[in-house]
Design a protein around this motif. Structure first.
Motif, PDB file in Angstrom:
ATOM      1  N   TYR A  36       0.855  -1.187   0.000  1.00  0.00           N
ATOM      2  CA  TYR A  36       0.000   0.000   0.000  1.00  0.00           C
ATOM      3  C   TYR A  36       0.894   1.241   0.000  1.00  0.00           C
ATOM      4  CZ  TYR A  36      -4.320  -2.532   1.090  1.00  0.00           C
ATOM      5  OH  TYR A  36      -5.424  -3.344   1.036  1.00  0.00           O
ATOM      6  N   LEU A  44      -4.750   5.508   2.346  1.00  0.00           N
ATOM      7  CA  LEU A  44      -3.961   4.383   1.854  1.00  0.00           C
ATOM      8  C   LEU A  44      -4.539   3.871   0.540  1.00  0.00           C
ATOM      9  CD1 LEU A  44      -3.577   2.755   5.276  1.00  0.00           C
ATOM     10  CD2 LEU A  44      -1.663   2.920   3.700  1.00  0.00           C
ATOM     11  N   GLU A  88       4.883   7.218   1.716  1.00  0.00           N
ATOM     12  CA  GLU A  88       5.222   6.120   2.615  1.00  0.00           C
ATOM     13  C   GLU A  88       4.580   4.841   2.084  1.00  0.00           C
ATOM     14  OE1 GLU A  88       4.468   6.815   6.766  1.00  0.00           O
ATOM     15  OE2 GLU A  88       5.914   5.255   7.318  1.00  0.00           O
ATOM     16  N   PHE A  90       3.746   0.688   2.660  1.00  0.00           N
ATOM     17  CA  PHE A  90       3.536  -0.329   3.678  1.00  0.00           C
ATOM     18  C   PHE A  90       3.402  -1.704   3.030  1.00  0.00           C
ATOM     19  CE2 PHE A  90       2.964   2.266   7.394  1.00  0.00           C
ATOM     20  CZ  PHE A  90       2.503   3.467   6.901  1.00  0.00           C
ATOM     21  N   PHE A 100     -11.003 -14.673   6.795  1.00  0.00           N
ATOM     22  CA  PHE A 100     -10.914 -13.324   7.336  1.00  0.00           C
ATOM     23  C   PHE A 100     -10.035 -13.366   8.562  1.00  0.00           C
ATOM     24  CE2 PHE A 100     -13.685 -11.117   4.610  1.00  0.00           C
ATOM     25  CZ  PHE A 100     -14.617 -12.038   4.159  1.00  0.00           C
ATOM     26  N   PHE A 105       0.690  -5.226   9.268  1.00  0.00           N
ATOM     27  CA  PHE A 105       1.343  -4.145   8.545  1.00  0.00           C
ATOM     28  C   PHE A 105       2.805  -4.044   8.960  1.00  0.00           C
ATOM     29  CE2 PHE A 105      -1.701  -1.408   6.232  1.00  0.00           C
ATOM     30  CZ  PHE A 105      -2.861  -2.100   6.503  1.00  0.00           C
ATOM     31  N   GLY A 106       3.668  -3.829   7.977  1.00  0.00           N
ATOM     32  CA  GLY A 106       5.028  -3.451   8.296  1.00  0.00           C
ATOM     33  C   GLY A 106       5.045  -2.043   8.848  1.00  0.00           C
ATOM     34  N   SER A 107       6.190  -1.653   9.346  1.00  0.00           N
ATOM     35  CA  SER A 107       6.315  -0.338   9.994  1.00  0.00           C
ATOM     36  C   SER A 107       6.415   0.800   8.998  1.00  0.00           C
ATOM     37  CB  SER A 107       7.529  -0.328  10.916  1.00  0.00           C
ATOM     38  OG  SER A 107       8.681  -0.719  10.208  1.00  0.00           O
ATOM     39  N   GLY A 108       6.515   0.468   7.715  1.00  0.00           N
ATOM     40  CA  GLY A 108       6.518   1.510   6.707  1.00  0.00           C
ATOM     41  C   GLY A 108       7.907   1.916   6.257  1.00  0.00           C
TER      42      GLY A 108
ATOM     43  N   ALA B  31     -16.360  -7.782   6.089  1.00  0.00           N
ATOM     44  CA  ALA B  31     -15.304  -7.550   7.071  1.00  0.00           C
ATOM     45  C   ALA B  31     -15.044  -6.061   7.203  1.00  0.00           C
ATOM     46  CB  ALA B  31     -14.017  -8.265   6.673  1.00  0.00           C
ATOM     47  N   TYR B  33     -12.487  -3.241   9.530  1.00  0.00           N
ATOM     48  CA  TYR B  33     -11.299  -3.122  10.375  1.00  0.00           C
ATOM     49  C   TYR B  33     -11.147  -1.686  10.849  1.00  0.00           C
ATOM     50  CZ  TYR B  33     -10.047  -7.372   7.780  1.00  0.00           C
ATOM     51  OH  TYR B  33     -10.051  -8.617   7.200  1.00  0.00           O
ATOM     52  N   TYR B  35      -8.047   0.776  12.491  1.00  0.00           N
ATOM     53  CA  TYR B  35      -6.622   0.925  12.763  1.00  0.00           C
ATOM     54  C   TYR B  35      -6.375   2.310  13.351  1.00  0.00           C
ATOM     55  CZ  TYR B  35      -5.950  -2.966   9.439  1.00  0.00           C
ATOM     56  OH  TYR B  35      -5.997  -4.172   8.783  1.00  0.00           O
ATOM     57  N   GLN B  37      -3.237   5.251  13.548  1.00  0.00           N
ATOM     58  CA  GLN B  37      -1.932   5.647  13.015  1.00  0.00           C
ATOM     59  C   GLN B  37      -1.491   6.922  13.721  1.00  0.00           C
ATOM     60  OE1 GLN B  37      -1.653   6.658   8.801  1.00  0.00           O
ATOM     61  NE2 GLN B  37       0.446   5.887   8.723  1.00  0.00           N
ATOM     62  N   GLN B  41       4.089   7.221  12.385  1.00  0.00           N
ATOM     63  CA  GLN B  41       4.215   5.795  12.666  1.00  0.00           C
ATOM     64  C   GLN B  41       3.360   4.971  11.717  1.00  0.00           C
ATOM     65  OE1 GLN B  41       3.778   4.821  16.813  1.00  0.00           O
ATOM     66  NE2 GLN B  41       4.800   6.688  17.500  1.00  0.00           N
ATOM     67  N   GLY B  42       3.524   3.666  11.800  1.00  0.00           N
ATOM     68  CA  GLY B  42       2.746   2.762  10.965  1.00  0.00           C
ATOM     69  C   GLY B  42       1.363   2.524  11.528  1.00  0.00           C
ATOM     70  N   LEU B  43       0.647   1.615  10.890  1.00  0.00           N
ATOM     71  CA  LEU B  43      -0.717   1.315  11.305  1.00  0.00           C
ATOM     72  C   LEU B  43      -0.735   0.320  12.449  1.00  0.00           C
ATOM     73  CD1 LEU B  43      -1.233   2.561   8.459  1.00  0.00           C
ATOM     74  CD2 LEU B  43      -3.257   1.113   8.391  1.00  0.00           C
ATOM     75  N   PHE B  45      -3.232  -2.177  14.440  1.00  0.00           N
ATOM     76  CA  PHE B  45      -4.526  -2.844  14.397  1.00  0.00           C
ATOM     77  C   PHE B  45      -5.270  -2.639  15.713  1.00  0.00           C
ATOM     78  CE2 PHE B  45      -7.663  -6.036  13.654  1.00  0.00           C
ATOM     79  CZ  PHE B  45      -7.797  -6.746  14.836  1.00  0.00           C
ATOM     80  N   TYR B  48     -11.363  -5.986  14.446  1.00  0.00           N
ATOM     81  CA  TYR B  48     -12.049  -6.262  13.191  1.00  0.00           C
ATOM     82  C   TYR B  48     -13.317  -7.068  13.409  1.00  0.00           C
ATOM     83  CZ  TYR B  48     -10.885 -11.152  11.941  1.00  0.00           C
ATOM     84  OH  TYR B  48     -10.780 -12.523  11.871  1.00  0.00           O
ATOM     85  N   ASP B  56     -12.847  -9.531  16.698  1.00  0.00           N
ATOM     86  CA  ASP B  56     -11.504  -9.707  17.243  1.00  0.00           C
ATOM     87  C   ASP B  56     -11.074  -8.370  17.846  1.00  0.00           C
ATOM     88  OD1 ASP B  56      -8.327 -10.932  15.887  1.00  0.00           O
ATOM     89  OD2 ASP B  56      -8.764  -9.841  17.730  1.00  0.00           O
ATOM     90  N   SER B  58      -8.530  -7.901  19.919  1.00  0.00           N
ATOM     91  CA  SER B  58      -7.222  -8.071  20.553  1.00  0.00           C
ATOM     92  C   SER B  58      -6.316  -6.857  20.437  1.00  0.00           C
ATOM     93  CB  SER B  58      -6.515  -9.292  19.956  1.00  0.00           C
ATOM     94  OG  SER B  58      -6.354  -9.133  18.559  1.00  0.00           O
ATOM     95  N   LEU B  91      -8.198   4.961  11.141  1.00  0.00           N
ATOM     96  CA  LEU B  91      -8.541   4.507   9.802  1.00  0.00           C
ATOM     97  C   LEU B  91      -9.469   3.307   9.880  1.00  0.00           C
ATOM     98  CD1 LEU B  91      -4.974   4.740   8.299  1.00  0.00           C
ATOM     99  CD2 LEU B  91      -6.921   6.067   7.516  1.00  0.00           C
ATOM    100  N   GLN B 104      -8.139  -4.832   1.203  1.00  0.00           N
ATOM    101  CA  GLN B 104      -8.805  -3.877   2.074  1.00  0.00           C
ATOM    102  C   GLN B 104      -8.958  -2.549   1.354  1.00  0.00           C
ATOM    103  OE1 GLN B 104      -7.631  -4.108   6.513  1.00  0.00           O
ATOM    104  NE2 GLN B 104      -5.838  -4.691   5.396  1.00  0.00           N
ATOM    105  N   PHE B 106      -9.603   1.338   2.168  1.00  0.00           N
ATOM    106  CA  PHE B 106      -9.482   2.229   3.311  1.00  0.00           C
ATOM    107  C   PHE B 106     -10.304   3.494   3.142  1.00  0.00           C
ATOM    108  CE2 PHE B 106      -6.288   0.532   6.160  1.00  0.00           C
ATOM    109  CZ  PHE B 106      -5.721  -0.466   5.387  1.00  0.00           C
ATOM    110  N   GLY B 107     -10.838   3.951   4.241  1.00  0.00           N
ATOM    111  CA  GLY B 107     -11.449   5.263   4.279  1.00  0.00           C
ATOM    112  C   GLY B 107     -10.385   6.341   4.435  1.00  0.00           C
TER     113      GLY B 107
END
Lengths: 115, 115
Positions: A36, A44, A88, A90, A100, A105-108, B31, B33, B35, B37, B41-43, B45, B48, B56, B58, B91, B104, B106-107
């Protein structure tokens, strides 16, 4: 367990030179892999995805990524960078295309393109 | 609708107040989700939802965070007694079983600022 690692937090290239953004993953299952892009103050956008079809995946804006199972890698490349590529990026892994589950996600990697 | 929408686009609140963020997924996407941010920094979670299954949760960072979704429609993320560290872009994304690879969508996000 599964995770995704982006090896470089920042990459800087000159306009017109190749881009390489590295991503390694670990997964006990056949993964789906995504790249992404997030431009400043924008949402994104999906660049490309791998879902167990061809290992070389072509995406938008001239980007490609190759799935290498032996190396557990999914590096993103582009032959010639444009200024508009500054953003950036990802790398994302999910467990399976048909279940599902959480996306990891990686840290970017922030790509800077110099004129 | 054509894409995932989120409201409000920006929210400024005072520490200790409750906030509610809304996500409208793409019609038919089972589905959904959430997130977070943080700046630079990255996303991260959060939660979801898959159809009518138990969500989930978690990734929720504390019991001040909760989310609801009725069926396959709108979701709301509620943050109670907001703290300054809750400041971030939140997000939302949705995806469909019928979409190969579980892509996915994203909004645009809600930018939350806690003063």
């Amino acid at each position: 367990a599964q995770s995704v690692t982006q090896l470089d937090s920042h990459v800087s290239v000159s306009e017109g030179t190749p881009v390489l953004l590295r991503c390694n993953y670990s997964s006990s299952y056949s993964p789906s892999l995504f790249w992404y892009v997030q431009h400043p103050n924008k949402g994104l956008q999906l660049l490309l995805k791998y879902t167990s079809a061809a290992t070389l995946v072509k995406g938008i804006n001239g980007f490609e990524a190759e799935f290498k199972k032996s190396e557990t890698s999914f590096h993103l490349t582009k032959p010639s960078a444009h200024m508009s590529d500054a953003a950036e990026y990802f790398c994302v892994v999910s467990l399976s295309p048909y279940n599902f589950n959480k996306f990891y996600f990686g840290s970017g990697t922030k790509l800077n393109v110099k004129p | 609708g054509a894409g995932v929408s989120q409201s409000p686009s920006n929210k400024v609140t005072e520490k200790g107040k409750d906030v509610e963020l809304r996500c409208d997924p793409i019609s038919g996407h089972t589905a959904l989700y959430w997130y977070r941010q943080r700046l630079g920094q990255g996303l991260e979670f959060l939660i979801y939802f898959q159809g009518n299954s138990a969500p989930d949760k978690s990734g929720l960072p504390s019991d001040r965070f909760s989310a609801e979704r009725t069926g396959e429609s709108v979701s709301t993320l509620t943050i109670q007694r907001t703290q300054q560290e809750d400041s971030a872009v939140y997000l939302c994304a949705s995806s469909s079983r019928r979409t190969s690879g579980n892509e996915q969508f994203f909004g645009p996000g809600t930018r939350l600022t806690v003063l």
